[in-house]
Design an enzyme around this catalytic site. Structure first.
Site, PDB file in Angstrom:
ATOM      1  CB  THR B  24      -0.963  -0.001   1.214  1.00 52.65           C
ATOM      2  OG1 THR B  24      -1.790   1.153   1.140  1.00 52.65           O
ATOM      3  CG2 THR B  24      -0.223   0.037   2.535  1.00 52.65           C
ATOM      4  CB  CYS B  30       4.874  10.391  -5.766  1.00 51.74           C
ATOM      5  SG  CYS B  30       6.005  11.393  -4.795  1.00 51.74           S
ATOM      6  CG  HIS B  47       5.799   6.291  -3.604  1.00 46.40           C
ATOM      7  ND1 HIS B  47       4.939   6.313  -2.538  1.00 46.40           N
ATOM      8  CD2 HIS B  47       5.866   7.564  -4.030  1.00 46.40           C
ATOM      9  CE1 HIS B  47       4.506   7.555  -2.342  1.00 46.40           C
ATOM     10  NE2 HIS B  47       5.077   8.333  -3.224  1.00 46.40           N
TER      11      HIS B  47
END
Lengths: 206, 161
Positions: B24, B30, B47
């Protein structure tokens, strides 16, 4: 080692003075006592810090105000609280019965923007009055989003240049209304020379 | 989803894992790229925060996971090395790239989304789904059991991709 200890003393001093001043200003603004429940300054890896925030179970919506302080000791300032707390803060600032503001609207946005602006300016005053360092705030940006998203946008500018950042974190608790708010102060890379200056002048002989 | 372990990915980081795991993260400007091998139930998430790595003011390149051009190949490399799979085993999904702080003059979100698309194309991989852009943050939950990504844009309902 001696230099590192002086730098951490300087940051501690700045953090204490800034957080004290910010808490006084917040209390005055809302005409109610704001107690400091946390105050710490630490170096952290940006990925770890954001992963920790992302992992927090309480990811309810937050409203935050971000201010960039430009000058000899540039830093970024973030004030935020969860949405229900922001509604209470709005009623307190507008001096009306608590519970009247029921949803996020232009008044809530303006209130959080103003609190961010005033608290960030209070921190700037510490730099000016105690360390003779002039600073200028940019207009606050209000963000209403997930906590993870707000924090990420806050650290973006600094994280682009460094993997490790210094964060000054503080929480305030307004006992009477059970309101919890948080501030983060993030020195920009250009602040290093100012911290060294404080070490060499204000902490001389320690 | 209740028995599965949850891994959180921070800014400029990668997580790779095998089911049963949920990866998650929360996104603003981003972008997260999720790679998944359906036959083996393994996957990973990067990420990243900027489209392109460049030398910093001190002349050093920072963590490659922060940038699309160095980070996406790194995610694929880790998945291939850890699980001994070929590139063709994986499909991609892209999320994020919102313009959350409106006064920022440069549209990092849009640039990140474009960079992710280009790099995945260059790697000759398929983009199976994406949800990008807008002005609000994203929460994604990538379930390695199913390969589905549960994506919630702030203020909206969760949608499965």
């Amino acid at each position: 080692m001696e230099k590192d200890s002086k730098i951490s003393k300087a940051v501690e001093l700045i953090a204490q003075l800034s957080v004290d001043r910010a808490s006084q200003v917040l209390s005055k603004l809302i005409r109610s006592g704001a107690r400091i429940t946390l105050e710490r300054a630490y170096m952290t890896d940006i990925s770890e810090a954001t992963a920790k925030i992302n992992a927090q179970e309480n990811q309810a919506e937050v409203i935050g105000s971000m201010v960039d302080m430009m000058g000899d000791a540039p830093f970024k300032f973030l004030f935020y609280a969860d949405a229900p707390s922001c509604l209470i803060l709005t009623d307190l600032i507008l001096q009306r019965e608590v519970g009247l503001t029921k949803e996020f609207n232009i008044y809530v946005r303006s209130t959080i923007q103003e609190i961010g602006n005033i608290m960030a300016s209070a921190v700037c005053n510490v730099f000016a009055s105690d360390f003779e360092i002039a600073m200028k705030p940019t207009p606050p940006k209000v963000v209403h989003d997930f906590l993870g998203t707000v924090f990420q946008e806050f650290v973006m500018g600094t994280a682009a240049e460094r993997d490790e950042v210094m964060i000054i974190e503080s929480r305030f608790y307004i006992v009477r209304y059970d309101v919890k708010c948080t501030i983060y102060i993030l020195p920009f890379p250009g602040s290093d020379k100012t911290i060294n200056y404080i070490c060499n002048t204000r902490l001389k002989g320690e | 989803m209740s028995d599965e372990k949850i891994l959180s990915v921070g800014v400029g980081d990668i997580q790779v894992a095998k089911a049963p795991i949920i990866i998650t993260t929360y996104l603003g400007s981003c972008v997260a790229v999720c790679l998944y091998a359906p036959l083996h139930k393994v996957g990973g998430v990067i990420h990243f925060m900027l489209p392109k790595a460049g030398p910093t003011h001190e002349g050093l390149i920072l963590k490659k996971e922060k940038y699309a051009d160095t980070g996406i190949p790194e995610l694929l490399r880790q998945l291939k090395n850890v699980f001994k799979l070929e590139k063709d085993a994986f499909v991609a999904k892209i999320f994020g790239g919102a313009n959350v702080v409106k006064s920022v003059s440069r549209q990092f979100g849009q640039e990140n989304v474009e960079a992710a698309g280009e790099i995945i194309k260059r790697l000759r991989m398929n983009i199976l789904a994406s949800h990008t852009g807008g002005e609000k943050g994203y929460k994604i939950m990538f379930d390695l059991n199913t390969g589905k990504v549960n994506c919630t844009v702030f203020g909206g309902p969760p949608i499965e991709y």
